[in-house]
Each structure stands twice: as C-alpha cells, then as structure tokens.
Design a protein around this motif. Structure first.
Motif, PDB file in Angstrom:
ATOM      1  N   ARG A 102       0.856  -1.187   0.000  1.00  0.00           N
ATOM      2  CA  ARG A 102       0.000   0.000   0.000  1.00  0.00           C
ATOM      3  C   ARG A 102       0.895   1.240   0.000  1.00  0.00           C
ATOM      4  NH1 ARG A 102      -4.517   0.154   4.292  1.00  0.00           N
ATOM      5  NH2 ARG A 102      -2.975  -0.982   5.455  1.00  0.00           N
TER       6      ARG A 102
ATOM      7  N   PRO B  14      -1.396  -5.599   7.783  1.00  0.00           N
ATOM      8  CA  PRO B  14      -2.787  -5.185   7.940  1.00  0.00           C
ATOM      9  C   PRO B  14      -3.006  -4.476   9.271  1.00  0.00           C
ATOM     10  CG  PRO B  14      -2.637  -7.510   7.329  1.00  0.00           C
ATOM     11  CD  PRO B  14      -1.251  -7.038   7.639  1.00  0.00           C
TER      12      PRO B  14
ATOM     13  N   GLU C  94     -10.248  -5.924  11.004  1.00  0.00           N
ATOM     14  CA  GLU C  94      -9.541  -5.200   9.953  1.00  0.00           C
ATOM     15  C   GLU C  94      -8.682  -6.122   9.088  1.00  0.00           C
ATOM     16  OE1 GLU C  94      -9.595  -2.218   8.675  1.00  0.00           O
ATOM     17  OE2 GLU C  94     -10.905  -1.197  10.088  1.00  0.00           O
TER      18      GLU C  94
ATOM     19  N   LYS D 218      -9.341  -9.199   8.380  1.00  0.00           N
ATOM     20  CA  LYS D 218     -10.289  -9.869   7.482  1.00  0.00           C
ATOM     21  C   LYS D 218     -10.736  -8.936   6.357  1.00  0.00           C
ATOM     22  CE  LYS D 218     -12.290 -13.176  10.751  1.00  0.00           C
ATOM     23  NZ  LYS D 218     -13.534 -13.538  11.467  1.00  0.00           N
ATOM     24  N   GLU D 219     -11.079  -7.683   6.708  1.00  0.00           N
ATOM     25  CA  GLU D 219     -11.552  -6.734   5.698  1.00  0.00           C
ATOM     26  C   GLU D 219     -10.477  -6.409   4.668  1.00  0.00           C
ATOM     27  OE1 GLU D 219     -14.733  -4.344   8.571  1.00  0.00           O
ATOM     28  OE2 GLU D 219     -13.021  -3.263   7.750  1.00  0.00           O
ATOM     29  N   GLU D 220      -9.245  -6.226   5.121  1.00  0.00           N
ATOM     30  CA  GLU D 220      -8.182  -5.810   4.210  1.00  0.00           C
ATOM     31  C   GLU D 220      -7.620  -6.937   3.359  1.00  0.00           C
ATOM     32  OE1 GLU D 220      -5.152  -3.582   6.253  1.00  0.00           O
ATOM     33  OE2 GLU D 220      -6.470  -1.846   6.471  1.00  0.00           O
ATOM     34  N   THR D 221      -7.824  -8.191   3.782  1.00  0.00           N
ATOM     35  CA  THR D 221      -7.184  -9.314   3.083  1.00  0.00           C
ATOM     36  C   THR D 221      -8.144 -10.324   2.474  1.00  0.00           C
ATOM     37  OG1 THR D 221      -7.062 -10.694   5.061  1.00  0.00           O
ATOM     38  CG2 THR D 221      -5.234  -9.166   4.679  1.00  0.00           C
ATOM     39  N   GLY D 222      -9.378 -10.347   2.916  1.00  0.00           N
ATOM     40  CA  GLY D 222     -10.317 -11.360   2.454  1.00  0.00           C
ATOM     41  C   GLY D 222     -10.223 -12.666   3.217  1.00  0.00           C
TER      42      GLY D 222
ATOM     43  N   PRO E 233      -7.291  -8.111  -1.902  1.00  0.00           N
ATOM     44  CA  PRO E 233      -6.875  -6.835  -1.328  1.00  0.00           C
ATOM     45  C   PRO E 233      -8.038  -5.843  -1.297  1.00  0.00           C
ATOM     46  CG  PRO E 233      -5.994  -7.078  -3.541  1.00  0.00           C
ATOM     47  CD  PRO E 233      -6.664  -8.372  -3.191  1.00  0.00           C
ATOM     48  N   GLN E 234      -8.138  -5.095  -0.228  1.00  0.00           N
ATOM     49  CA  GLN E 234      -9.191  -4.091  -0.089  1.00  0.00           C
ATOM     50  C   GLN E 234      -8.747  -2.843  -0.869  1.00  0.00           C
ATOM     51  OE1 GLN E 234     -10.024  -2.739   3.908  1.00  0.00           O
ATOM     52  NE2 GLN E 234     -12.184  -2.428   3.425  1.00  0.00           N
TER      53      GLN E 234
ATOM     54  N   GLN F 278     -10.246  -0.192  -1.922  1.00  0.00           N
ATOM     55  CA  GLN F 278     -10.678   1.128  -1.462  1.00  0.00           C
ATOM     56  C   GLN F 278      -9.807   1.665  -0.325  1.00  0.00           C
ATOM     57  OE1 GLN F 278     -12.493  -1.668  -1.343  1.00  0.00           O
ATOM     58  NE2 GLN F 278     -13.976  -1.659   0.307  1.00  0.00           N
ATOM     59  N   GLU F 279      -8.991   0.800   0.285  1.00  0.00           N
ATOM     60  CA  GLU F 279      -8.027   1.219   1.311  1.00  0.00           C
ATOM     61  C   GLU F 279      -6.635   1.397   0.713  1.00  0.00           C
ATOM     62  OE1 GLU F 279      -8.374   2.052   4.564  1.00  0.00           O
ATOM     63  OE2 GLU F 279     -10.537   1.875   4.321  1.00  0.00           O
TER      64      GLU F 279
END
Length: 138
Positions: A25, A32, A49, A51-55, A100-101, A103-104
């Motif tokens: 990033r 993360p 976080e 989980k959200e950032e990595t799937g 990968p998230q 939008q972040e």
C-alpha cells in the motif's frame, strides 16, 4: 503542540507454512491494520480489519507482541496525531482466496517466507521492521 490520540490493532498474520502476510500500500510493504471502533476491543478490531483488508475468513490471535506509538499529520483533524498501535501475532486457516481491499489503497497481498522477508522489509517502514524483528527473532 497538542496531539489527538488514536488506537488501532495490527496483525502479523502467519499461515500454517509459517509465511507472513504482507500488504502493498502507498508504495511500501506493510502489515494489515485497523482503526478502533466504538464498542469493540483492540483484539476484535485487529481481527476485523485483517479480514476486511485481506479477504481472510478465519483469523485467530495467538499472542500479543507489544505497543508502539508514532506521530503523523491527520488531514481530517488538520493537526498532528499520535497513533498507538497494539500488535498481535495471528494465525490464518487459509492460504488462498485473498482479496486486497482496493478502497483502502491495498494493491497486493503476498505470503512471504522467512528467507524472503528481509528483501521485502527493505521497502517498508521502520516500525514494521522493528515489530517483525520482535515477532521473528533472528
């Protein structure tokens, strides 16, 4: 000078092959992390976080590493801020199915073996190198 203080949880996520999950990033390899939301613990914040950032679907905390602080300029507050980061070692049940998230600002996710790690950490932040060194002693 006054500072606004914020907390967050971060994870050093390992798979069962003992590879560390890195995110790419803003032109750097990173770990993360997440921002603490009202009503959650720092541990649940870190897991959510990650989980959200990595799937990743299933992540568990195995140990606590420590706390670091760093200052930065917060554009939303238009002032300097102190970020207190609580670091956890985590274990992921899956190795594939990573997303990968975007939008972040996360461009890539990569599982990295201990032997490859130093090459990636050359393009990282000082605090990331420091905490990885605590979690993975030489």
């Amino acid at each position: 000078m006054s500072y606004e203080k914020s907390n967050c949880g971060r994870g050093l996520v390992f798979n069962f092959e003992d590879q560390l999950l890195l995110i790419f990033r803003h032109g750097k390899w990173d770990l993360p992390k997440g921002h603490f939301e009202k009503g959650e613990t720092l541990e649940s914040c870190a897991i959510r976080e990650v989980k959200e950032e990595t799937g990743l679907k299933e992540v568990t905390i195995t140990s606590f590493i420590g706390v670091t602080e760093h200052t930065y300029f917060d554009n939303k507050l238009n002032s300097d801020a102190i970020k207190e980061v609580h670091w956890y070692v985590m274990r992921a049940a899956q190795r594939s199915g990573l997303f990968p998230q975007l939008q972040e600002g996360i461009e890539w996710l990569r599982w990295v073996s201990r032997g490859e790690l130093s090459g990636y950490l050359k393009n990282s932040y000082d605090n990331i190198r420091e905490i990885v060194g605590k979690a993975i002693p030489k």
